[in-house]
Each structure stands twice: as structure tokens, then as C-alpha cells.
Design an enzyme around this catalytic site. Structure first.
Site, PDB file in Angstrom:
ATOM      1  N   ASP A   1       0.892  -1.285  -0.001  1.00 29.95           N
ATOM      2  CA  ASP A   1      -0.007  -0.035   0.082  1.00 29.95           C
ATOM      3  C   ASP A   1       1.016   1.260  -0.034  1.00 29.95           C
ATOM      4  O   ASP A   1       2.039   1.270  -0.706  1.00 29.95           O
ATOM      5  CB  ASP A   1      -0.888   0.098   1.234  1.00 29.95           C
ATOM      6  CG  ASP A   1      -2.476   0.780   1.016  1.00 29.95           C
ATOM      7  OD1 ASP A   1      -2.167   2.057   0.965  1.00 29.95           O
ATOM      8  OD2 ASP A   1      -3.380   0.147   0.783  1.00 29.95           O
TER       9      ASP A   1
ATOM     10  N   HIS B   1      -3.318   5.734   3.854  1.00 30.65           N
ATOM     11  CA  HIS B   1      -4.249   4.588   3.392  1.00 30.65           C
ATOM     12  C   HIS B   1      -3.730   3.385   3.978  1.00 30.65           C
ATOM     13  O   HIS B   1      -4.382   2.507   4.308  1.00 30.65           O
ATOM     14  CB  HIS B   1      -4.211   4.591   1.922  1.00 30.65           C
ATOM     15  CG  HIS B   1      -5.172   3.526   1.104  1.00 30.65           C
ATOM     16  ND1 HIS B   1      -5.005   2.272   0.752  1.00 30.65           N
ATOM     17  CD2 HIS B   1      -6.571   3.808   1.037  1.00 30.65           C
ATOM     18  CE1 HIS B   1      -6.000   1.862   0.349  1.00 30.65           C
ATOM     19  NE2 HIS B   1      -7.101   2.728   0.446  1.00 30.65           N
TER      20      HIS B   1
ATOM     21  N   SER C   1     -11.444  -0.663   0.063  1.00 29.96           N
ATOM     22  CA  SER C   1     -10.372  -0.647   0.472  1.00 29.96           C
ATOM     23  C   SER C   1     -10.187  -1.279   1.863  1.00 29.96           C
ATOM     24  O   SER C   1      -9.302  -1.602   2.455  1.00 29.96           O
ATOM     25  CB  SER C   1      -9.654   0.684   0.642  1.00 29.96           C
ATOM     26  OG  SER C   1      -9.098   1.001  -0.723  1.00 29.96           O
TER      27      SER C   1
END
Length: 297
Positions: free
Chosen positions: A57, A98, A242
């Protein structure tokens, strides 16, 4: 097939893949296996201990209180002149939050698993298909038990190579848990049957997942308005596939901590059996009497 040369075994060069078992029997290929847990759910004591999860990520913020320590952290680097791509150790943390969010959900679901990070995204969620490919390939080569990939690429030129890589992971018992795109566009690798593909549901129960009877997305996890860790030790509330994906990755880690010999297809079956919307119909009766489901299977 016509034209084949007879052989007791057929092996792909350098891969050890056996194409035929001529002259060999079950006793020559013994396999020690773990059963799928009853109902697909591991015992409550299964917390992910001993399972290595890699989050591919934007990196992970070190020592975030909702993530805890990382077992390892790497970054994919592309040389501006030569174009050479390498994977190197890093202490740079997370570029946009994220990856930290995904790692925190994995930790919350499987608190004792070992979390590793491979950074393939830069600031403002920027990234390229070749960097993503390199990071995912490296994670598969390290033989992590579970790879969380809350990313995808719409570039079809990467599809064939991603498909081959996903199959390699599947046969090597590395479970790639991949997020479906948030919009109805063609993207990869979640479209491939060799990965565990995840979308999000809007149920209130944060410990509930569903099976999709109409794939290619196979499972839905909690990903609507969820609280996740973010940069600076903070938390935010956010929505997206996600964030459903690391929940399912954490479930995989819990199952594998109790059943470490399970294959990738057994792991999918465990998720299927434990999905909240899957009902187990009784077997039909026969002339010999009722046939009951075996709780061990």
C-alpha cells in the site's frame, strides 16, 4: 495428448511441477492437511499468532497506537535514469494514510499476527502499475501467508502478468486478498479467481462478512463509515472497499493461525462457510436412513 512422449513424471523446467503420476500412487505423494474449521470459523483463541501479513500500500505509520510494531517495512524504488526497480528497506512510514488504515484493520481483526509493509504508493495516492507489480511480486516471493492489496490497476497491459503472479501465489499458499474497485470499471487483480476479492457492505455489525453469489467479487466485508487509524496517531471515519479488504485479510490470518496447513482454496471455503448469508441445507434422506452432515467437514 497426441504426440506426447511417455514418461513416469512430467516436470516444468525449474519449477518442480508434476504433470503426471504415471507409475506412482497415493502412497508416493502423502499430504498432511488441516481440516476446515466447523462452520468455517476458527476458535475464539485464534488471534493470528504466527501468521505473516504483508500490506502492499502507501506504507504504514510506525508505532501508531492502533497498529503497533511492524515486523518489517520496505519501499519499491524506481531509478529515474535506468528505470531499474528495486525493493529496499525503509523507515519512511506512510505517505498518505491509506496503508496505515489497512494495517490497523488487520491488527484489530487478528491482533497477534505479524504485519509487514511494502510501500508502492506516493503522496496523494499516486502510483504506477509497474511499481504495484514489483511490490506485489516481491511480497509473493517472500512467501507471506496473507497479502492485503487494497489497490488495483485499470491498465490492461498489466493484466496478464498480474494473472500469472496471482496464480503463482495461489499455488504457493500465499493468499492475496484484493479490493474490488469502488466503481464499476475493469481493474485487476481482484477480477482473478486465484485471489480473494472483496467489496464492502453497509451492515452495522463490524464482525460480519457476506458471500456474493454473483461473482467476480466473492466476499463483502464492513467498509462503510468505519473508524480507521490515520496519520499522526489519529483516527478518521471513511468508506470504501479498501477498508473491507483488510478485515477479510485479518480473518484469513485468524483461520491460518489455527490451521496453518490450509491451502488457498480451503481458506476460501472457510470464508464461504462462515459468511453470514450462507445457509447449510440438510442432506436428503435415503432408503438406508437419514444422512446427517458431518460437523468435521
Amino acid at each position: 495428448m497426441i504426440g506426447e512422449t511417455p514418461a513416469t513424471t512430467r516436470t516444468a523446467p525449474g519449477q518442480g511441477l508434476t504433470w503426471s503420476l504415471r507409475g506412482r500412487g497415493p502412497g508416493d505423494v502423502p499430504v498432511l492437511a488441516d481440516r476446515v474449521p466447523p462452520g468455517g470459523r476458527p476458535a475464539g483463541t485464534a488471534t493470528g499468532r504466527g501468521v505473516r501479513v504483508c500490506v502492499v500500500d502507501s506504507g504504514v505509520e510506525r508505532d501508531h497506537p492502533l497498529v503497533g510494531p511492524l515486523a518489517g517495512s520496505w519501499v519499491v524504488v524506481k531509478d529515474g535514469e535506468s528505470g531499474e526497480i528495486t525493493v529496499e528497506p525503509t523507515t519512511t512510514g506512510d505517505t498518505c494514510g491509506h496503508g496505515t488504515a489497512c494495517a490497523g484493520i488487520v491488527r484489530r481483526t487478528a491482533p497477534d499476527c505479524e504485519i509487514h509493509s511494502v510501500r508502492v504508493l506516493g503522496e496523494r495516492f499516486s502510483g504506477t502499475g509497474d511499481i504495484l507489480m514489483a511490490g506485489l511480486r516481491w511480497a509473493v516471493e517472500q512467501r507471506f501467508d496473507v497479502v492485503n492489496l487494497s489497490l488495483s490497476t485499470t491498465r490492461t497491459r498489466f493484466a496478464q502478468e498480474l494473472h500469472k503472479l496471482a496464480d503463482s501465489a495461489y499455488f504457493a499458499r500465499t493468499a492475496i486478498v484484493a479490493s474490488a474497485h469502488n466503481t464499476p470499471v475493469e481493474s485487476f487483480p481482484w477480477r482473478f479467481a486465484s485471489v480473494i476479492s472483496v467489496g464492502s457492505h453497509q451492515e452495522d455489525d463490524p464482525a460480519l462478512h457476506l458471500y456474493n453469489p454473483d461473482p467476480p467479487v466473492e466476499f463483502f466485508g464492513p467498509g462503510q463509515n468505519v473508524t480507521v487509524p490515520w496519520l499522526g496517531g489519529r483516527t478518521i471515519r471513511t468508506t470504501g472497499n479498501s477498508f473491507a479488504t483488510p478485515y477479510v485479510a485479518g480473518l484469513c490470518a485468524r483461520v491460518l493461525s489455527a490451521h496453518p496447513r490450509m491451502t488457498a482454496f480451503q481458506l476460501k471455503n472457510a470464508l464461504y462457510l462462515s459468511a453470514a448469508n450462507v445457509r447449510h441445507a440438510p442432506r436428503p434422506s435415503t432408503a438406508a436412513g437419514d444422512i446427517r452432515d458431518d460437523p468435521e467437514n
